[in-house]
Write a protein that holds these residues in place. Sequence first.
Motif, short mmCIF file in Angstrom:
data_model
loop_
_atom_site.label_atom_id
_atom_site.label_comp_id
_atom_site.label_asym_id
_atom_site.label_seq_id
_atom_site.Cartn_x
_atom_site.Cartn_y
_atom_site.Cartn_z
N ARG A 297 0.81 -1.22 0.00
CA ARG A 297 0.00 0.00 0.00
C ARG A 297 0.84 1.27 0.00
NH1 ARG A 297 -4.64 -1.90 -1.89
NH2 ARG A 297 -5.39 -3.68 -0.68
N ARG A 298 1.87 1.28 -0.83
CA ARG A 298 2.72 2.47 -0.95
C ARG A 298 2.47 3.10 -2.32
NH1 ARG A 298 8.75 0.86 0.87
NH2 ARG A 298 8.91 3.12 1.08
N SER A 299 2.40 4.41 -2.33
CA SER A 299 2.25 5.12 -3.61
C SER A 299 3.61 5.19 -4.30
CB SER A 299 1.71 6.53 -3.37
OG SER A 299 2.59 7.27 -2.54
N VAL A 300 3.62 4.87 -5.59
CA VAL A 300 4.88 4.77 -6.32
C VAL A 300 4.90 5.75 -7.49
CG1 VAL A 300 5.18 2.35 -5.67
CG2 VAL A 300 4.04 2.91 -7.83
N GLY A 301 6.11 6.08 -7.91
CA GLY A 301 6.34 6.90 -9.09
C GLY A 301 7.52 6.35 -9.88
N PHE A 302 7.61 6.76 -11.17
CA PHE A 302 8.65 6.21 -12.04
C PHE A 302 9.49 7.35 -12.63
CE2 PHE A 302 5.15 3.20 -12.15
CZ PHE A 302 5.79 1.99 -11.91
N ILE A 303 10.79 7.11 -12.69
CA ILE A 303 11.73 7.99 -13.38
C ILE A 303 12.54 7.12 -14.32
CG2 ILE A 303 13.67 9.59 -13.14
CD1 ILE A 303 12.72 10.17 -10.29
N THR A 304 12.73 7.58 -15.56
CA THR A 304 13.53 6.80 -16.49
C THR A 304 14.58 7.69 -17.15
OG1 THR A 304 13.52 5.39 -18.46
CG2 THR A 304 11.89 7.17 -18.39
N ALA A 305 15.77 7.14 -17.25
CA ALA A 305 16.86 7.78 -18.00
C ALA A 305 17.24 6.93 -19.20
CB ALA A 305 18.08 7.98 -17.09
N ASP A 306 16.39 5.93 -19.51
CA ASP A 306 16.68 5.03 -20.63
C ASP A 306 16.15 5.65 -21.92
OD1 ASP A 306 17.28 2.97 -22.26
OD2 ASP A 306 15.97 1.48 -21.31
N ALA A 339 12.72 16.25 -11.20
CA ALA A 339 11.85 15.07 -11.18
C ALA A 339 11.50 14.68 -9.75
CB ALA A 339 12.54 13.91 -11.90
N TYR A 340 12.46 14.75 -8.85
CA TYR A 340 12.19 14.41 -7.44
C TYR A 340 11.18 15.39 -6.82
CZ TYR A 340 16.28 11.33 -7.71
OH TYR A 340 17.16 10.35 -8.06
N ASN A 341 11.29 16.66 -7.15
CA ASN A 341 10.39 17.66 -6.57
C ASN A 341 8.96 17.48 -7.08
OD1 ASN A 341 12.44 18.82 -5.08
ND2 ASN A 341 12.95 20.31 -6.69
N LYS A 342 8.82 17.09 -8.35
CA LYS A 342 7.48 16.91 -8.92
C LYS A 342 6.76 15.72 -8.31
CE LYS A 342 6.54 17.66 -13.18
NZ LYS A 342 6.48 17.64 -14.66
N MET A 343 7.55 14.74 -7.79
CA MET A 343 6.93 13.55 -7.20
C MET A 343 7.23 13.46 -5.70
SD MET A 343 7.24 10.61 -10.13
CE MET A 343 8.98 10.81 -10.44
N ALA A 344 7.23 14.62 -5.05
CA ALA A 344 7.53 14.66 -3.62
C ALA A 344 6.44 13.99 -2.79
CB ALA A 344 7.72 16.10 -3.17
N ASP A 345 5.25 13.86 -3.36
CA ASP A 345 4.15 13.27 -2.61
C ASP A 345 4.15 11.75 -2.67
OD1 ASP A 345 3.62 13.37 -5.35
OD2 ASP A 345 1.45 13.24 -5.01
N ARG A 346 5.07 11.15 -3.43
CA ARG A 346 5.09 9.71 -3.60
C ARG A 346 5.93 9.05 -2.51
NH1 ARG A 346 1.19 7.64 -6.91
NH2 ARG A 346 0.19 9.67 -7.26
N ASP A 347 5.47 7.87 -2.05
CA ASP A 347 6.22 7.15 -1.01
C ASP A 347 7.49 6.51 -1.55
OD1 ASP A 347 4.20 7.74 0.83
OD2 ASP A 347 3.06 5.94 0.28
#
Length: 464
Positions: A297-306, A339-347
């Motif tokens: 039950r954790r909110s997730v986000g994705f970052i890609t450098a590929d 990218a980290y700041n835009k998804m600060a609300d994600r666990d």
Amino acid sequence: MKVKRYLVDDLPAAVQMIRGELGPDAMILSTKEIKTGGFMGMFGKKKVEVIAAVDEAARKTPARAQPPRLPKTAAPEIAATRQEEPLDGRPAVPGRAVRDLYSKQAGTASGDAPSAGTAVAVPVAESPPANPAAEALLQLLSAEKGKAAAAGGVPPAGPRTAGNAAANPGDMAEASLLLNELRAMKDMMARMARQQSFRSIPESVLRWSRRLAEQGVDPVHVEQFAEEVRERLHDREVPDEAASYEAAKEVLRSWLLPCAGSGIGQETRIVHFVGPTGVGKTTTIAKLAADQSFSHRRSVGFITADTYRISAVDQLRTYADILNSPLEVVFSPGELTRAYNKMADRDLLFMDTAGRNYRNELFVSEVNSLLAPGEKAETFLVLSLTHKYADMRAVAAQFSKYGIRRLLLTKADETDTYGSLLNLVREFAFPISYITCGQTVPDDIRLFDPEEWVLKLLGEPAHE
């Protein structure tokens, strides 16, 4: 200079061959123990490689003239000073007296007894050989040959004079002492060779060693495994299959249990995935993200450098849409903060990196610049069990330089050989966190279980 290589069972055998083929002036340049034959580097027979040489030009040099010999009454003074005076500008060494004595005895036995003032050829090596033990054995062989010639019933050609070394009690005592010392050295070397011979291993232990070799385990680790299993069975003279199997399982458990890594920690915020092309990083990210989202039950986000692989971003975007999670694409380390700041609300954030040829250290340093340091960040090195271990080892060695220690292995369902897993554990002591075994998201991934992989490596025992 004539150089020749000999492959023999022991050093004394090499000495006899060298003296017979290259002559008494030959020198041993080097000796080395090697293994020949065997299976996968195991159970090979130990041999001794000997490199010997003889200077052909040195054989043609004129004999050195010795100073005129004094009357017999002065012989003790000569014997007393022989050890102190240098030969050829070098300090005298024990063993030259033996060669000197051998030369004099050989001349006496052939009917050419030297008289006072006669030049006597004394074979002296131009430089000391590289192996002192081999030189000692050469000296021993020369001295014994001289004694055999003198004791073979061949009478001396002339009456014993002050110039005859055999009549000198000091020389004979010195030679006898040296011979005793060299014989003791020869016996000691023979004992050491016997102690270093390969000890027999029971057939029931060999069976499991062959099994690991078939699984692709490195020969060095197979030998260590056989020795440890044998030690656990030391109280059984002829161990049965069941006892050997249990001992083999205990050894593998002791190797794998310390490397059972944990999953993603509750305090972890950013998880990076690095590894070469084609190992399944993106699919693995989707599996772990789904597990964290549904099970924890954790909110997730994705970052890609590929951004190198075609449709790599689209593949991860599809997974992000299914999980209703945001996705950010970064092209340089400077864009990570945004990218980290835009998804600060994600666990929890999962970051995918580009698959490159990470045998090249430049690419390794590039991807390392994208990894966020800190206690709340983890990095997994993703490797496929279908790859050759030599390639896996090269990649692991590159990333280990940057402190990346956690391992995630993929495609266990696409191979039946798992030796590379054991090789990585033994060589790098990497903790293994997860194993993937299929393409189904999120089911085909599980924590690493040492007991399961002990059974996979050894297989099931034969039931008669």
